[in-house]
Scaffold this motif. Structure first.
Motif, PDB file in Angstrom:
ATOM      1  N   UNK A   1      26.221 -10.366   7.265  1.00  0.00           N
ATOM      2  CA  UNK A   1      25.967 -10.780   5.888  1.00  0.00           C
ATOM      3  C   UNK A   1      24.505 -10.540   5.566  1.00  0.00           C
ATOM      4  N   UNK A   2      24.260 -10.072   4.343  1.00  0.00           N
ATOM      5  CA  UNK A   2      22.890  -9.857   3.885  1.00  0.00           C
ATOM      6  C   UNK A   2      22.657 -10.740   2.671  1.00  0.00           C
ATOM      7  N   UNK A   3      21.522 -11.403   2.666  1.00  0.00           N
ATOM      8  CA  UNK A   3      21.170 -12.292   1.560  1.00  0.00           C
ATOM      9  C   UNK A   3      19.857 -11.815   0.939  1.00  0.00           C
ATOM     10  N   UNK A   4      19.850 -11.707  -0.367  1.00  0.00           N
ATOM     11  CA  UNK A   4      18.675 -11.296  -1.122  1.00  0.00           C
ATOM     12  C   UNK A   4      18.351 -12.381  -2.137  1.00  0.00           C
ATOM     13  N   UNK A   5      17.077 -12.651  -2.329  1.00  0.00           N
ATOM     14  CA  UNK A   5      16.681 -13.692  -3.284  1.00  0.00           C
ATOM     15  C   UNK A   5      15.491 -13.225  -4.105  1.00  0.00           C
ATOM     16  N   UNK A   6      15.177 -14.006  -5.098  1.00  0.00           N
ATOM     17  CA  UNK A   6      13.970 -13.765  -5.892  1.00  0.00           C
ATOM     18  C   UNK A   6      13.163 -15.058  -5.919  1.00  0.00           C
ATOM     19  N   UNK A   7      11.873 -14.931  -6.241  1.00  0.00           N
ATOM     20  CA  UNK A   7      10.997 -16.104  -6.271  1.00  0.00           C
ATOM     21  C   UNK A   7      10.626 -16.410  -7.715  1.00  0.00           C
ATOM     22  N   UNK A   8      10.672 -17.702  -8.041  1.00  0.00           N
ATOM     23  CA  UNK A   8      10.389 -18.159  -9.402  1.00  0.00           C
ATOM     24  C   UNK A   8       9.451 -19.356  -9.349  1.00  0.00           C
ATOM     25  N   UNK A   9       8.619 -19.498 -10.353  1.00  0.00           N
ATOM     26  CA  UNK A   9       7.747 -20.671 -10.484  1.00  0.00           C
ATOM     27  C   UNK A   9       8.103 -21.381 -11.778  1.00  0.00           C
ATOM     28  N   UNK A  10       8.013 -22.684 -11.737  1.00  0.00           N
ATOM     29  CA  UNK A  10       8.288 -23.494 -12.919  1.00  0.00           C
ATOM     30  C   UNK A  10       6.986 -24.171 -13.349  1.00  0.00           C
ATOM     31  N   UNK A  11       6.618 -23.989 -14.621  1.00  0.00           N
ATOM     32  CA  UNK A  11       5.374 -24.544 -15.149  1.00  0.00           C
ATOM     33  C   UNK A  11       5.708 -25.627 -16.171  1.00  0.00           C
ATOM     34  N   UNK A  12       5.187 -26.821 -15.932  1.00  0.00           N
ATOM     35  CA  UNK A  12       5.440 -27.922 -16.855  1.00  0.00           C
ATOM     36  C   UNK A  12       4.693 -27.722 -18.167  1.00  0.00           C
ATOM     37  N   UNK A  13       5.378 -28.058 -19.265  1.00  0.00           N
ATOM     38  CA  UNK A  13       4.802 -27.999 -20.603  1.00  0.00           C
ATOM     39  C   UNK A  13       5.045 -29.359 -21.247  1.00  0.00           C
ATOM     40  N   UNK A  14       3.991 -30.000 -21.760  1.00  0.00           N
ATOM     41  CA  UNK A  14       4.123 -31.333 -22.342  1.00  0.00           C
ATOM     42  C   UNK A  14       5.063 -31.277 -23.552  1.00  0.00           C
ATOM     43  N   UNK A  15       6.062 -32.163 -23.541  1.00  0.00           N
ATOM     44  CA  UNK A  15       6.984 -32.286 -24.661  1.00  0.00           C
ATOM     45  C   UNK A  15       8.039 -31.198 -24.746  1.00  0.00           C
ATOM     46  N   UNK A  16       8.074 -30.281 -23.805  1.00  0.00           N
ATOM     47  CA  UNK A  16       9.050 -29.191 -23.837  1.00  0.00           C
ATOM     48  C   UNK A  16       9.634 -28.991 -22.443  1.00  0.00           C
ATOM     49  N   UNK A  17      10.633 -28.158 -22.395  1.00  0.00           N
ATOM     50  CA  UNK A  17      11.210 -27.790 -21.101  1.00  0.00           C
ATOM     51  C   UNK A  17      10.205 -26.932 -20.337  1.00  0.00           C
ATOM     52  N   UNK A  18      10.284 -26.956 -19.016  1.00  0.00           N
ATOM     53  CA  UNK A  18       9.360 -26.143 -18.219  1.00  0.00           C
ATOM     54  C   UNK A  18       9.527 -24.648 -18.518  1.00  0.00           C
TER      55      UNK A  18
ATOM     56  N   UNK B   1       8.401 -12.649  -8.051  1.00  0.00           N
ATOM     57  CA  UNK B   1       8.677 -11.406  -7.338  1.00  0.00           C
ATOM     58  C   UNK B   1       9.883 -11.558  -6.435  1.00  0.00           C
ATOM     59  N   UNK B   2      10.201 -10.506  -5.706  1.00  0.00           N
ATOM     60  CA  UNK B   2      11.353 -10.588  -4.808  1.00  0.00           C
ATOM     61  C   UNK B   2      11.063 -11.487  -3.614  1.00  0.00           C
ATOM     62  N   UNK B   3      12.120 -12.093  -3.085  1.00  0.00           N
ATOM     63  CA  UNK B   3      12.010 -12.879  -1.863  1.00  0.00           C
ATOM     64  C   UNK B   3      12.307 -12.001  -0.659  1.00  0.00           C
ATOM     65  N   UNK B   4      12.269 -12.586   0.508  1.00  0.00           N
ATOM     66  CA  UNK B   4      12.575 -11.858   1.739  1.00  0.00           C
ATOM     67  C   UNK B   4      14.087 -11.854   1.967  1.00  0.00           C
ATOM     68  N   UNK B   5      14.619 -10.709   2.334  1.00  0.00           N
ATOM     69  CA  UNK B   5      16.039 -10.603   2.660  1.00  0.00           C
ATOM     70  C   UNK B   5      16.289 -11.182   4.045  1.00  0.00           C
ATOM     71  N   UNK B   6      17.514 -11.638   4.258  1.00  0.00           N
ATOM     72  CA  UNK B   6      17.935 -12.067   5.586  1.00  0.00           C
ATOM     73  C   UNK B   6      19.249 -11.368   5.938  1.00  0.00           C
ATOM     74  N   UNK B   7      19.444 -11.145   7.211  1.00  0.00           N
ATOM     75  CA  UNK B   7      20.689 -10.601   7.754  1.00  0.00           C
ATOM     76  C   UNK B   7      21.197 -11.565   8.800  1.00  0.00           C
ATOM     77  N   UNK B   8      22.493 -11.764   8.838  1.00  0.00           N
ATOM     78  CA  UNK B   8      23.071 -12.561   9.916  1.00  0.00           C
ATOM     79  C   UNK B   8      24.321 -11.851  10.419  1.00  0.00           C
ATOM     80  N   UNK B   9      24.541 -11.945  11.727  1.00  0.00           N
ATOM     81  CA  UNK B   9      25.711 -11.329  12.328  1.00  0.00           C
ATOM     82  C   UNK B   9      25.972 -11.974  13.682  1.00  0.00           C
ATOM     83  N   UNK B  10      27.140 -11.682  14.228  1.00  0.00           N
ATOM     84  CA  UNK B  10      27.552 -12.210  15.530  1.00  0.00           C
ATOM     85  C   UNK B  10      27.815 -11.048  16.477  1.00  0.00           C
ATOM     86  N   UNK B  11      27.408 -11.232  17.733  1.00  0.00           N
ATOM     87  CA  UNK B  11      27.699 -10.269  18.787  1.00  0.00           C
ATOM     88  C   UNK B  11      28.565 -10.991  19.823  1.00  0.00           C
TER      89      UNK B  11
END
Length: 138
Positions: A26-43, A49-59
């Motif tokens: 299995x291969x997993x790919x992710x992205x990176x996000x930041x949330x910035x607080x804004x007074x009186x509004x939604x973040x 940028x892209x995150x690090x991929x991971x691979x998993x498998x069984x032998x």
């Protein structure tokens, strides 16, 4: 069929006298996000940028297929402890852009004979993408 994949110095292959292959990759790919607080509004959400991929498998390892399970289980443990990044090639194509590190190894000693000889076992491996930096980030 012969060699079909290589991770560093480990060769995955199917031959008349040896079967050493992986399953359930299995291969997993992710992205990176930041949330910035804004007074009186939604973040405000910002793409970092892209995150690090991971691979998993069984032998699966068994002496009946030309492997020495205990030696192979120990090999993956040493590889996890080495801290070395290595290339993973499947078929004739490199997997991913960068190298991979062994992030996690879980071993199962399925059948152990008198004297501690492992007749069969399996190892679950998780690899994480390793990005080499040409220069310091600061």
């Amino acid at each position: 069929m012969a060699e079909f994949a290589v991770f560093g110095d480990i060769t995955f292959e199917v031959r008349d006298n040896r079967i050493y292959t992986f399953m359930d990759m299995q291969r997993s790919t992710s992205s990176r996000w930041a949330s910035h607080d804004v007074i009186g509004k939604k973040p405000y959400t910002e793409y970092i940028g892209p995150g690090l991929d991971t691979l998993s498998f069984r032998v699966f390892l068994t002496g009946m297929y030309g492997t020495k399970p205990r030696e192979e289980l120990d090999l993956w443990l040493r590889k996890a402890r080495s801290g070395r990044a290595e290339t993973f090639v499947v078929g004739e194509r490199r997997l991913g852009v960068d190298k991979w590190i062994v992030q996690d190894v879980n071993t199962d000693w399925l059948h152990v004979l008198n004297g501690g000889q492992v007749l069969s076992g399996s190892v679950d491996i998780t690899l994480e993408e390793f990005v080499e930096v040409d220069r310091p980030w600061w």
